[in-house]
Design an enzyme around this catalytic site. Structure first.
Site, mmCIF file in Angstrom:
data_model
loop_
_atom_site.group_PDB
_atom_site.id
_atom_site.type_symbol
_atom_site.label_atom_id
_atom_site.label_comp_id
_atom_site.label_asym_id
_atom_site.label_seq_id
_atom_site.Cartn_x
_atom_site.Cartn_y
_atom_site.Cartn_z
ATOM 1 N N LYS A 111 0.814 -1.219 0.000
ATOM 2 C CA LYS A 111 0.000 0.000 0.000
ATOM 3 C C LYS A 111 0.851 1.275 0.000
ATOM 4 C CE LYS A 111 -4.395 -1.679 1.627
ATOM 5 N NZ LYS A 111 -5.514 -1.586 2.530
ATOM 6 N N LYS A 192 -5.086 -9.639 -5.832
ATOM 7 C CA LYS A 192 -6.399 -9.841 -5.198
ATOM 8 C C LYS A 192 -7.390 -8.736 -5.579
ATOM 9 C CE LYS A 192 -6.485 -7.397 -0.873
ATOM 10 N NZ LYS A 192 -7.430 -7.223 0.160
ATOM 11 N N LYS A 195 -11.321 -3.264 -2.826
ATOM 12 C CA LYS A 195 -12.211 -2.095 -2.891
ATOM 13 C C LYS A 195 -11.530 -0.901 -3.527
ATOM 14 C CE LYS A 195 -13.741 -2.719 1.752
ATOM 15 N NZ LYS A 195 -12.478 -2.793 2.481
#
Ligand code: AQP
Length: 327
Positions: A111, A192, A195
Protein backbone atom coordinates in the site's frame (compact mmCIF):
# COMPACT_ATOMS: atom_id res chain seq x y z
CA UNK A 1 -18.92 -20.78 23.23
CA UNK A 2 -15.98 -19.53 21.19
CA UNK A 3 -15.75 -15.83 20.67
CA UNK A 4 -14.88 -14.38 17.25
CA UNK A 5 -14.10 -10.87 16.09
CA UNK A 6 -13.73 -9.53 12.60
CA UNK A 7 -14.44 -6.41 10.59
CA UNK A 8 -14.53 -4.65 7.27
CA UNK A 9 -13.14 -1.22 6.48
CA UNK A 10 -15.60 1.29 5.01
CA UNK A 11 -13.00 2.36 2.45
CA UNK A 12 -15.26 2.02 -0.56
CA UNK A 13 -17.93 -0.25 -1.94
CA UNK A 14 -17.63 -3.70 -0.41
CA UNK A 15 -16.52 -6.25 -3.02
CA UNK A 16 -17.59 -9.82 -3.58
CA UNK A 17 -14.02 -10.63 -2.43
CA UNK A 18 -14.78 -9.15 1.01
CA UNK A 19 -18.12 -10.96 0.96
CA UNK A 20 -16.93 -14.40 -0.11
CA UNK A 21 -13.67 -14.24 1.87
CA UNK A 22 -15.11 -12.86 5.10
CA UNK A 23 -18.68 -11.53 5.47
CA UNK A 24 -20.51 -14.62 4.17
CA UNK A 25 -18.72 -16.63 6.83
CA UNK A 26 -19.71 -14.19 9.55
CA UNK A 27 -23.31 -15.29 9.02
CA UNK A 28 -22.39 -18.97 9.35
CA UNK A 29 -20.32 -18.25 12.47
CA UNK A 30 -23.09 -16.45 14.31
CA UNK A 31 -24.88 -19.82 14.63
CA UNK A 32 -22.07 -21.45 16.58
CA UNK A 33 -20.00 -18.69 18.20
CA UNK A 34 -20.29 -15.48 20.21
CA UNK A 35 -19.41 -12.96 17.51
CA UNK A 36 -18.30 -9.33 17.48
CA UNK A 37 -18.36 -7.69 14.04
CA UNK A 38 -17.15 -4.16 13.67
CA UNK A 39 -16.99 -1.60 10.93
CA UNK A 40 -13.32 -0.69 11.01
CA UNK A 41 -13.60 3.04 10.35
CA UNK A 42 -10.44 3.99 12.28
CA UNK A 43 -8.48 1.74 9.94
CA UNK A 44 -9.89 3.64 6.97
CA UNK A 45 -7.88 6.70 7.92
CA UNK A 46 -4.60 4.96 7.11
CA UNK A 47 -5.30 6.50 3.72
CA UNK A 48 -7.00 9.87 3.28
CA UNK A 49 -10.80 9.87 3.39
CA UNK A 50 -13.58 12.27 2.51
CA UNK A 51 -15.46 12.62 5.86
CA UNK A 52 -18.99 12.76 4.38
CA UNK A 53 -18.28 9.75 2.17
CA UNK A 54 -16.73 7.82 5.05
CA UNK A 55 -19.86 8.39 7.15
CA UNK A 56 -22.11 7.03 4.39
CA UNK A 57 -19.84 4.05 3.65
CA UNK A 58 -19.78 3.20 7.37
CA UNK A 59 -23.58 3.02 7.40
CA UNK A 60 -23.48 1.08 4.13
CA UNK A 61 -21.25 -1.62 5.62
CA UNK A 62 -23.44 -1.82 8.74
CA UNK A 63 -26.57 -2.20 6.58
CA UNK A 64 -24.79 -4.82 4.48
CA UNK A 65 -23.98 -6.88 7.59
CA UNK A 66 -27.69 -6.88 8.40
CA UNK A 67 -28.77 -7.43 4.78
CA UNK A 68 -26.67 -10.59 4.43
CA UNK A 69 -28.22 -12.02 7.58
CA UNK A 70 -26.31 -10.90 10.66
CA UNK A 71 -28.77 -10.78 13.53
CA UNK A 72 -28.04 -8.05 16.10
CA UNK A 73 -29.48 -10.29 18.83
CA UNK A 74 -26.80 -12.87 18.15
CA UNK A 75 -23.95 -10.72 16.82
CA UNK A 76 -22.56 -7.59 18.42
CA UNK A 77 -22.37 -5.16 15.49
CA UNK A 78 -20.57 -1.90 16.16
CA UNK A 79 -18.48 0.91 14.75
CA UNK A 80 -14.84 0.84 15.84
CA UNK A 81 -14.63 4.56 16.65
CA UNK A 82 -17.60 4.24 19.04
CA UNK A 83 -15.37 2.17 21.34
CA UNK A 84 -12.42 4.40 22.33
CA UNK A 85 -10.72 1.46 24.09
CA UNK A 86 -9.46 0.34 20.65
CA UNK A 87 -7.28 3.43 20.25
CA UNK A 88 -6.06 3.33 23.84
CA UNK A 89 -5.00 -0.31 23.73
CA UNK A 90 -3.44 0.25 20.30
CA UNK A 91 -1.11 2.87 21.81
CA UNK A 92 -0.07 0.57 24.64
CA UNK A 93 0.57 -2.29 22.22
CA UNK A 94 2.54 0.01 19.91
CA UNK A 95 4.93 0.43 22.79
CA UNK A 96 5.38 -3.37 22.80
CA UNK A 97 5.73 -3.76 19.02
CA UNK A 98 9.06 -3.56 17.22
CA UNK A 99 9.79 -1.25 14.34
CA UNK A 100 11.29 -4.09 12.29
CA UNK A 101 8.33 -6.44 12.62
CA UNK A 102 5.92 -3.79 11.35
CA UNK A 103 8.23 -3.01 8.44
CA UNK A 104 7.94 -6.63 7.30
CA UNK A 105 4.17 -6.41 6.80
CA UNK A 106 3.42 -7.15 3.15
CA UNK A 107 0.28 -5.00 3.12
CA UNK A 108 2.29 -1.99 4.28
CA UNK A 109 4.83 -2.58 1.53
CA UNK A 110 2.10 -2.95 -1.11
CA UNK A 111 0.00 0.00 0.00
CA UNK A 112 2.95 2.37 0.47
CA UNK A 113 4.70 1.44 -2.77
CA UNK A 114 5.26 4.43 -5.03
CA UNK A 115 3.52 6.84 -2.61
CA UNK A 116 5.31 10.01 -1.52
CA UNK A 117 3.56 10.68 1.76
CA UNK A 118 2.78 7.52 3.65
CA UNK A 119 1.04 8.01 6.98
CA UNK A 120 2.46 6.62 10.21
CA UNK A 121 -1.01 5.11 10.68
CA UNK A 122 -0.53 2.90 7.64
CA UNK A 123 2.66 1.62 9.26
CA UNK A 124 1.17 0.95 12.69
CA UNK A 125 -2.31 -0.17 11.68
CA UNK A 126 -1.62 -3.88 12.22
CA UNK A 127 -1.17 -2.97 15.91
CA UNK A 128 -4.59 -1.32 15.98
CA UNK A 129 -5.89 -4.51 14.44
CA UNK A 130 -4.22 -6.50 17.23
CA UNK A 131 -5.91 -4.24 19.78
CA UNK A 132 -9.29 -4.80 18.07
CA UNK A 133 -8.96 -8.53 18.48
CA UNK A 134 -7.27 -8.77 21.88
CA UNK A 135 -9.71 -6.38 23.58
CA UNK A 136 -12.50 -8.93 23.12
CA UNK A 137 -10.42 -11.97 24.09
CA UNK A 138 -11.37 -13.46 20.73
CA UNK A 139 -10.60 -17.15 20.22
CA UNK A 140 -10.70 -16.87 16.45
CA UNK A 141 -10.69 -14.31 13.68
CA UNK A 142 -12.38 -15.06 10.35
CA UNK A 143 -10.40 -13.26 7.64
CA UNK A 144 -9.24 -13.60 4.06
CA UNK A 145 -5.76 -14.85 3.23
CA UNK A 146 -4.39 -11.26 2.97
CA UNK A 147 -4.78 -10.77 6.73
CA UNK A 148 -2.85 -13.86 7.80
CA UNK A 149 0.39 -12.00 8.48
CA UNK A 150 -1.39 -9.41 10.62
CA UNK A 151 -2.94 -12.20 12.65
CA UNK A 152 0.50 -13.62 13.29
CA UNK A 153 1.60 -10.23 14.61
CA UNK A 154 -1.46 -10.17 16.89
CA UNK A 155 -0.50 -13.56 18.28
CA UNK A 156 3.11 -12.43 18.79
CA UNK A 157 2.03 -9.29 20.64
CA UNK A 158 -0.39 -11.24 22.85
CA UNK A 159 2.29 -13.77 23.73
CA UNK A 160 4.88 -11.04 24.40
CA UNK A 161 2.49 -9.20 26.71
CA UNK A 162 1.42 -12.36 28.54
CA UNK A 163 5.03 -13.38 29.04
CA UNK A 164 5.93 -10.07 30.63
CA UNK A 165 2.77 -9.32 32.62
CA UNK A 166 1.14 -12.72 33.13
CA UNK A 167 -1.92 -14.20 31.43
CA UNK A 168 -3.88 -11.28 30.04
CA UNK A 169 -4.84 -11.90 26.42
CA UNK A 170 -6.25 -14.94 24.72
CA UNK A 171 -3.97 -15.85 21.79
CA UNK A 172 -6.35 -15.94 18.80
CA UNK A 173 -6.39 -18.36 15.87
CA UNK A 174 -6.95 -17.20 12.28
CA UNK A 175 -10.00 -18.75 10.59
CA UNK A 176 -9.12 -18.80 6.91
CA UNK A 177 -11.15 -20.86 4.45
CA UNK A 178 -9.21 -23.33 2.38
CA UNK A 179 -11.17 -22.23 -0.65
CA UNK A 180 -12.14 -18.68 -1.64
CA UNK A 181 -9.93 -16.90 0.85
CA UNK A 182 -8.37 -14.93 -1.98
CA UNK A 183 -10.69 -13.77 -4.74
CA UNK A 184 -8.61 -12.29 -7.50
CA UNK A 185 -9.11 -9.10 -9.52
CA UNK A 186 -11.15 -9.54 -12.70
CA UNK A 187 -8.83 -7.24 -14.63
CA UNK A 188 -5.66 -8.91 -13.29
CA UNK A 189 -6.20 -12.35 -11.79
CA UNK A 190 -2.68 -12.43 -10.37
CA UNK A 191 -3.61 -9.75 -7.77
CA UNK A 192 -6.40 -9.84 -5.20
CA UNK A 193 -9.71 -8.13 -5.78
CA UNK A 194 -9.81 -4.93 -3.75
CA UNK A 195 -12.21 -2.09 -2.89
CA UNK A 196 -9.56 0.48 -3.61
CA UNK A 197 -7.97 -0.94 -6.77
CA UNK A 198 -7.80 1.88 -9.32
CA UNK A 199 -9.97 0.27 -12.00
CA UNK A 200 -13.66 -0.52 -11.35
CA UNK A 201 -13.14 -3.53 -13.66
CA UNK A 202 -11.00 -5.06 -10.91
CA UNK A 203 -14.04 -5.85 -8.77
CA UNK A 204 -17.72 -6.60 -8.51
CA UNK A 205 -19.21 -4.70 -5.63
CA UNK A 206 -22.17 -5.77 -3.52
CA UNK A 207 -24.11 -2.78 -4.90
CA UNK A 208 -23.33 -3.22 -8.63
CA UNK A 209 -26.32 -3.22 -10.98
CA UNK A 210 -26.99 -6.24 -13.21
CA UNK A 211 -25.58 -4.29 -16.18
CA UNK A 212 -22.39 -3.46 -14.31
CA UNK A 213 -22.00 -7.08 -13.21
CA UNK A 214 -22.54 -8.29 -16.78
CA UNK A 215 -20.08 -5.83 -18.26
CA UNK A 216 -17.37 -6.60 -15.65
CA UNK A 217 -17.66 -10.38 -15.90
CA UNK A 218 -17.80 -10.40 -19.71
CA UNK A 219 -14.61 -8.26 -19.78
CA UNK A 220 -12.82 -10.38 -17.15
CA UNK A 221 -9.29 -11.30 -18.20
CA UNK A 222 -8.89 -15.00 -19.01
CA UNK A 223 -6.32 -16.64 -21.32
CA UNK A 224 -5.74 -17.50 -24.96
CA UNK A 225 -6.92 -21.12 -24.67
CA UNK A 226 -10.57 -22.03 -24.64
CA UNK A 227 -10.56 -24.89 -22.19
CA UNK A 228 -12.46 -24.58 -18.92
CA UNK A 229 -10.15 -26.10 -16.37
CA UNK A 230 -9.29 -25.26 -12.71
CA UNK A 231 -5.58 -24.46 -12.63
CA UNK A 232 -4.89 -21.31 -10.55
CA UNK A 233 -1.23 -21.22 -11.48
CA UNK A 234 -1.52 -21.48 -15.26
CA UNK A 235 -5.09 -20.32 -15.74
CA UNK A 236 -5.68 -17.76 -12.94
CA UNK A 237 -8.52 -15.93 -14.72
CA UNK A 238 -10.72 -18.95 -15.43
CA UNK A 239 -9.88 -20.51 -12.07
CA UNK A 240 -10.97 -17.31 -10.32
CA UNK A 241 -14.28 -17.28 -12.22
CA UNK A 242 -14.84 -20.93 -11.31
CA UNK A 243 -14.11 -20.15 -7.65
CA UNK A 244 -16.57 -17.25 -7.62
CA UNK A 245 -19.17 -19.41 -9.40
CA UNK A 246 -18.73 -22.24 -6.93
CA UNK A 247 -18.97 -20.01 -3.85
CA UNK A 248 -22.11 -18.28 -5.08
CA UNK A 249 -23.89 -21.37 -6.41
CA UNK A 250 -22.77 -24.03 -3.93
CA UNK A 251 -21.75 -26.32 -6.81
CA UNK A 252 -18.24 -27.71 -6.51
CA UNK A 253 -15.55 -26.64 -8.98
CA UNK A 254 -15.38 -30.26 -10.24
CA UNK A 255 -19.12 -30.24 -10.98
CA UNK A 256 -18.78 -26.93 -12.81
CA UNK A 257 -15.82 -28.11 -14.89
CA UNK A 258 -17.85 -31.19 -15.84
CA UNK A 259 -20.97 -29.16 -16.66
CA UNK A 260 -19.12 -26.65 -18.85
CA UNK A 261 -16.82 -29.19 -20.52
CA UNK A 262 -16.34 -28.41 -24.23
CA UNK A 263 -18.09 -25.03 -23.96
CA UNK A 264 -16.46 -21.62 -24.48
CA UNK A 265 -15.48 -19.05 -21.90
CA UNK A 266 -18.37 -16.85 -23.06
CA UNK A 267 -20.91 -19.49 -21.98
CA UNK A 268 -19.32 -19.80 -18.53
CA UNK A 269 -19.22 -16.04 -18.13
CA UNK A 270 -22.88 -15.55 -19.15
CA UNK A 271 -23.99 -18.21 -16.72
CA UNK A 272 -21.86 -16.67 -13.95
CA UNK A 273 -23.53 -13.30 -14.55
CA UNK A 274 -26.93 -14.91 -13.86
CA UNK A 275 -25.67 -16.60 -10.69
CA UNK A 276 -24.11 -13.43 -9.24
CA UNK A 277 -27.03 -11.17 -10.18
CA UNK A 278 -29.61 -13.50 -8.66
CA UNK A 279 -27.57 -13.96 -5.45
CA UNK A 280 -27.02 -10.22 -4.96
CA UNK A 281 -30.55 -9.02 -5.86
CA UNK A 282 -32.28 -9.90 -2.55
CA UNK A 283 -29.30 -8.62 -0.52
CA UNK A 284 -29.42 -5.33 -2.42
CA UNK A 285 -33.15 -5.00 -1.82
CA UNK A 286 -32.79 -5.62 1.93
CA UNK A 287 -29.86 -3.19 2.00
CA UNK A 288 -31.94 -0.49 0.34
CA UNK A 289 -34.79 -0.98 2.83
CA UNK A 290 -32.44 -0.93 5.83
CA UNK A 291 -30.74 2.26 4.68
CA UNK A 292 -34.12 3.94 4.27
CA UNK A 293 -35.53 2.70 7.57
CA UNK A 294 -33.06 4.45 9.88
CA UNK A 295 -32.86 1.30 12.05
CA UNK A 296 -29.13 0.94 11.51
CA UNK A 297 -28.10 3.74 13.88
CA UNK A 298 -30.03 2.22 16.80
CA UNK A 299 -28.50 -1.20 16.21
CA UNK A 300 -25.01 0.33 16.11
CA UNK A 301 -25.64 2.24 19.34
CA UNK A 302 -26.68 -0.92 21.18
CA UNK A 303 -23.77 -2.84 19.65
CA UNK A 304 -21.29 -0.19 20.81
CA UNK A 305 -22.63 -0.36 24.37
CA UNK A 306 -22.21 -4.14 24.44
CA UNK A 307 -18.76 -3.95 22.86
CA UNK A 308 -17.59 -1.23 25.25
CA UNK A 309 -18.60 -3.24 28.28
CA UNK A 310 -16.34 -6.09 27.13
CA UNK A 311 -13.49 -3.92 25.89
CA UNK A 312 -13.34 -1.88 29.09
CA UNK A 313 -12.71 -5.01 31.21
CA UNK A 314 -9.64 -6.01 29.18
CA UNK A 315 -8.27 -2.47 29.02
CA UNK A 316 -8.60 -2.00 32.77
CA UNK A 317 -6.67 -5.22 33.37
CA UNK A 318 -3.94 -4.12 30.94
CA UNK A 319 -3.63 -0.68 32.51
CA UNK A 320 -3.40 -2.10 36.00
CA UNK A 321 -0.66 -4.49 34.92
CA UNK A 322 1.26 -1.71 33.19
CA UNK A 323 1.21 0.56 36.26
CA UNK A 324 -1.20 3.04 34.74
CA UNK A 325 -3.90 2.84 37.43
CA UNK A 326 -3.17 4.76 40.64
CA UNK A 327 -5.00 3.89 43.80
N1 AQP B 1 -9.88 -10.43 -2.59
C1 AQP B 1 -10.26 -10.93 -1.43
N2 AQP B 1 -10.60 -12.25 -1.32
C2 AQP B 1 -11.00 -12.77 -0.12
N3 AQP B 1 -11.09 -12.04 1.01
C3 AQP B 1 -10.76 -10.73 0.94
N4 AQP B 1 -10.75 -9.74 1.86
C4 AQP B 1 -10.34 -8.59 1.29
N5 AQP B 1 -10.09 -8.80 -0.02
C5 AQP B 1 -10.34 -10.11 -0.26
C6 AQP B 1 -11.16 -9.91 3.25
O1 AQP B 1 -12.24 -9.03 3.49
C7 AQP B 1 -12.21 -8.63 4.87
C8 AQP B 1 -12.39 -7.15 4.97
O2 AQP B 1 -11.28 -6.51 4.39
P1 AQP B 1 -10.92 -5.04 4.83
O3 AQP B 1 -12.03 -4.14 4.48
O4 AQP B 1 -10.55 -5.07 6.27
O5 AQP B 1 -9.63 -4.61 4.07
P2 AQP B 1 -8.72 -5.28 3.01
O6 AQP B 1 -8.34 -6.66 3.41
O7 AQP B 1 -7.59 -4.34 2.75
O8 AQP B 1 -9.72 -5.36 1.76
P3 AQP B 1 -9.74 -4.53 0.44
O9 AQP B 1 -10.99 -4.87 -0.27
O10 AQP B 1 -8.46 -4.75 -0.31
O11 AQP B 1 -9.84 -3.05 0.95
P4 AQP B 1 -8.89 -1.79 0.68
O12 AQP B 1 -8.90 -1.60 -0.80
O13 AQP B 1 -9.52 -0.69 1.43
O14 AQP B 1 -7.55 -2.15 1.22
C9 AQP B 1 -10.89 -9.13 5.45
O15 AQP B 1 -11.14 -10.29 6.21
C10 AQP B 1 -10.08 -9.48 4.23
O16 AQP B 1 -9.17 -10.51 4.49
Amino acid sequence: MKRVLSGVQPTGDVTIGNYLGAIKRFVELQETTEPFFMIANLHSWTVSQEPAVLREKTLDVAALYLAVGLDPKRSTIFVQSDVPEHSELAWLLQCMAYFGELGRMVQFKEKSEGKQNVSVGLYTYPVLQAADILLYQADAVPVGEDQKQHLELTRDLAERFNKRFGDTFKVPEPLISEFGARIMGLDDPTKKMSKSAPSPYNRITMSDTPDEIRSKIMKAVTDAENEIRYDPENKPGISNLLTIYSLFSGESVEQLVERFRGQGYGTLKKSLVEVVVSHLAPIQERHRQLRQSGAVLDILKQGAERARAEAAKTLQDVKEKMGLVLR
